[in-house]
Design an enzyme around this catalytic site. Structure first.
Site, PDB file in Angstrom:
ATOM      1  CE  LYS A  13      -2.100  -1.140   3.840  1.00 58.07           C
ATOM      2  NZ  LYS A  13      -1.401  -2.439   4.079  1.00 58.07           N
ATOM      3  NE  ARG A 127       7.108  -2.889   6.267  1.00 61.62           N
ATOM      4  CZ  ARG A 127       5.805  -2.684   6.328  1.00 61.62           C
ATOM      5  NH1 ARG A 127       5.196  -2.004   5.374  1.00 61.62           N
ATOM      6  NH2 ARG A 127       5.107  -3.169   7.323  1.00 61.62           N
ATOM      7  NE  ARG A 160       6.397  -0.667  10.499  1.00 62.03           N
ATOM      8  CZ  ARG A 160       5.302  -0.546   9.759  1.00 62.03           C
ATOM      9  NH1 ARG A 160       5.363   0.046   8.577  1.00 62.03           N
ATOM     10  NH2 ARG A 160       4.141  -0.981  10.177  1.00 62.03           N
TER      11      ARG A 160
HETATM   12  P1  ADP Z   1       2.186  -1.826   3.232  1.00 61.73           P
HETATM   13  O1  ADP Z   1       2.229  -0.317   3.156  1.00 61.73           O
HETATM   14  O2  ADP Z   1       0.982  -2.408   2.541  1.00 61.73           O
HETATM   15  O3  ADP Z   1       2.358  -2.341   4.627  1.00 61.73           O
HETATM   16  P2  ADP Z   1       4.780  -1.684   1.865  1.00 61.73           P
HETATM   17  O4  ADP Z   1       4.480  -0.790   0.702  1.00 61.73           O
HETATM   18  O5  ADP Z   1       5.579  -1.102   2.978  1.00 61.73           O
HETATM   19  O6  ADP Z   1       3.426  -2.379   2.416  1.00 61.73           O
HETATM   20  O7  ADP Z   1       5.516  -2.994   1.286  1.00 61.73           O
HETATM   21  C1  ADP Z   1       5.938  -4.039   2.172  1.00 61.73           C
HETATM   22  C2  ADP Z   1       7.331  -4.530   1.755  1.00 61.73           C
HETATM   23  O8  ADP Z   1       7.233  -5.223   0.509  1.00 61.73           O
HETATM   24  C3  ADP Z   1       8.343  -3.402   1.540  1.00 61.73           C
HETATM   25  O9  ADP Z   1       9.608  -3.853   1.956  1.00 61.73           O
HETATM   26  C4  ADP Z   1       8.297  -3.151   0.038  1.00 61.73           C
HETATM   27  O10 ADP Z   1       9.533  -2.660  -0.456  1.00 61.73           O
HETATM   28  C5  ADP Z   1       7.982  -4.553  -0.513  1.00 61.73           C
HETATM   29  N1  ADP Z   1       7.105  -4.530  -1.697  1.00 61.73           N
HETATM   30  C6  ADP Z   1       6.088  -3.671  -1.979  1.00 61.73           C
HETATM   31  N2  ADP Z   1       5.500  -3.980  -3.162  1.00 61.73           N
HETATM   32  C7  ADP Z   1       6.158  -5.086  -3.626  1.00 61.73           C
HETATM   33  C8  ADP Z   1       6.036  -5.911  -4.808  1.00 61.73           C
HETATM   34  N3  ADP Z   1       5.096  -5.652  -5.737  1.00 61.73           N
HETATM   35  N4  ADP Z   1       6.877  -6.953  -4.935  1.00 61.73           N
HETATM   36  C9  ADP Z   1       7.821  -7.231  -3.977  1.00 61.73           C
HETATM   37  N5  ADP Z   1       8.000  -6.493  -2.869  1.00 61.73           N
HETATM   38  C10 ADP Z   1       7.184  -5.439  -2.674  1.00 61.73           C
HETATM   39  P1  AMP Z   2       0.880   0.584   9.061  1.00 62.97           P
HETATM   40  O1  AMP Z   2       2.062   1.493   9.002  1.00 62.97           O
HETATM   41  O2  AMP Z   2      -0.255   1.038   8.173  1.00 62.97           O
HETATM   42  O3  AMP Z   2       1.247  -0.865   8.826  1.00 62.97           O
HETATM   43  O4  AMP Z   2       0.305   0.674  10.555  1.00 62.97           O
HETATM   44  C1  AMP Z   2       1.090   0.265  11.658  1.00 62.97           C
HETATM   45  C2  AMP Z   2       0.197   0.123  12.892  1.00 62.97           C
HETATM   46  O5  AMP Z   2      -0.395   1.397  13.219  1.00 62.97           O
HETATM   47  C3  AMP Z   2      -0.987  -0.841  12.767  1.00 62.97           C
HETATM   48  O6  AMP Z   2      -0.625  -2.195  12.999  1.00 62.97           O
HETATM   49  C4  AMP Z   2      -1.924  -0.287  13.845  1.00 62.97           C
HETATM   50  O7  AMP Z   2      -1.516  -0.666  15.141  1.00 62.97           O
HETATM   51  C5  AMP Z   2      -1.724   1.223  13.727  1.00 62.97           C
HETATM   52  N1  AMP Z   2      -2.679   1.851  12.772  1.00 62.97           N
HETATM   53  C6  AMP Z   2      -2.362   2.498  11.618  1.00 62.97           C
HETATM   54  N2  AMP Z   2      -3.479   2.928  11.006  1.00 62.97           N
HETATM   55  C7  AMP Z   2      -4.534   2.538  11.782  1.00 62.97           C
HETATM   56  C8  AMP Z   2      -5.943   2.660  11.677  1.00 62.97           C
HETATM   57  N3  AMP Z   2      -6.524   3.277  10.637  1.00 62.97           N
HETATM   58  N4  AMP Z   2      -6.699   2.122  12.661  1.00 62.97           N
HETATM   59  C9  AMP Z   2      -6.146   1.515  13.720  1.00 62.97           C
HETATM   60  N5  AMP Z   2      -4.826   1.350  13.879  1.00 62.97           N
HETATM   61  C10 AMP Z   2      -4.017   1.851  12.925  1.00 62.97           C
END
Ligand code: ADP
Ligand code: AMP
Length: 213
Positions: A13, A127, A160
Site C-alpha cells: 500500500k 522490509r 520495524r
Molecule cells: P504496506 O504499506 O501495505 O504495509 P509496503 O508498501 O511497505 O506495504 O511494502 C511491504 C514490503 O514489501 C516493503 O519492503 C516493500 O519494499 C515490498 N514490496 C512492496 N511492493 C512489492 C512488490 N510488488 N513486490 C515485492 N515487494 C514489494
Molecule cells: P501501518 O504502518 O499502516 O502498517 O500501521 C502500523 C500500525 O499502526 C498498525 O498495525 C496499527 O496498530 C496502527 N494503525 C495504523 N493505522 C490505523 C488505523 N486506521 N486504525 C487503527 N490502527 C491503525
C-alpha cells in the site's frame, strides 16, 4: 481525487500510495506514519498508540478518527488524497463516508492490493524503514544502494518492531477479521478496484494507472 489503499499489512500500500501521490499530485496520508512520528516525538498520542502497535493490534477508532479528521482540514487536502492504512475498520469507513457526505463528496477509488498471506511473511521480514524520513525498502525486491542506509536522506534503516514474525502473524489475523470486510463495503459502494499485488512493483503501479487514468 480521493483514493483509499486496501490490502494486508505488507501488500504494498505504502509503496504504491507514494507513486500515486507523486503522479496525481495529492498528499499521501499514512496513519501508521503519523503514529510512528508521534512515537518518535514522544507525544501523548504516540504513547497511547505504541502499546497497541507493538502487539500488532489496531489503535482504537476514537484516536484514529480525531487524528485523520484533523489532517483532512489541512490545505493540501483540497484536491483529494491517497489514504494508506485508513480506514481499517467498518466504523472508520462509515465515519469517513459520513464526513465526506456532509460536503457532498465520496471516495472515488478503493484500490485493493491483493497478496496471499504466504507472500506477506517474506515481504515484512525483508522490509526496512528509514528512521529519518520513513522511506521503505526491501532487502531483496527494492534494496537501498548501500546496505542499511537510506538512499533519500542517509539515515539508518531498521526492521520495524511490528514487522517481526510473531507480530506479523497477529497483524494478519487482525487484518482478516477487522479490515478485510472493507473490501465488501467498498464493492457495494461501487468504487472497488482489485489489483494483483504479487506482480513486481512497476507492474502493480501500471495496473493502478490504467484504472485511475
Ligand atoms: P504496506 O504499506 O501495505 O504495509 P509496503 O508498501 O511497505 O506495504 O511494502 C511491504 C514490503 O514489501 C516493503 O519492503 C516493500 O519494499 C515490498 N514490496 C512492496 N511492493 C512489492 C512488490 N510488488 N513486490 C515485492 N515487494 C514489494
Ligand atoms: P501501518 O504502518 O499502516 O502498517 O500501521 C502500523 C500500525 O499502526 C498498525 O498495525 C496499527 O496498530 C496502527 N494503525 C495504523 N493505522 C490505523 C488505523 N486506521 N486504525 C487503527 N490502527 C491503525
Amino acid at each position: 481525487m480521493k483514493i483509499i489503499m486496501l490490502g494486508a499489512p505488507g501488500a504494498g500500500k505504502g509503496t504504491q500510495a507514494k507513486r500515486i501521490a507523486a503522479k496525481y499530485n495529492v498528499p499521501h496520508i499514512s496513519t501508521g506514519d503519523i503514529f510512528r512520528a508521534n512515537i518518535k516525538n514522544n507525544t501523548e498520542l504516540g504513547q497511547k498508540a505504541k502499546a497497541f502497535m507493538d502487539k500488532g493490534e489496531l489503535v482504537p477508532d476514537s484516536l484514529v478518527l480525531d487524528l485523520i479528521m484533523d489532517r483532512f482540514t489541512e490545505d493540501d487536502c483540497k484536491n483529494g488524497y491517497v489514504l494508506d492504512g485508513f480506514p481499517r475498520t467498518i466504523p472508520q469507513a462509515e465515519a469517513l463516508s459520513d464526513a465526506l457526505k456532509a460536503n457532498g463528496e465520496k471516495v472515488d477509488f478503493a484500490i485493493n492490493i491483493d497478496v496471499p498471506d504466504e507472500n506477506i511473511i517474506n515481504r515484512m521480514g525483508g522490509r526496512r524503514a528509514c528512521v529519518g524520513c520513513g522511506a521503505t525498502y526491501h532487502i531483496q525486491f527494492n534494496a537501498p544502494k548501500v546496505e542499511g542506509v537510506c538512499d533519500a536522506c542517509g539515515e539508518k534503516l531498521i526492521l520495524r518492531d511490528d514487522d517481526k514474525p510473531e507480530t506479523v502473524k497477529n497483524r494478519l489475523n487482525v487484518y482478516h477479521t477487522q479490515t478485510q470486510p472493507l473490501i465488501d463495503f467498498y464493492e457495494k459502494a461501487g468504487v472497488l478496484v482489485n489489483i494483483d499485488g504479487t506482480q513486481d512493483m512497476d507492474k502493480v503501479f501500471a495496473d493502478i494507472v490504467k484504472v485511475l487514468g
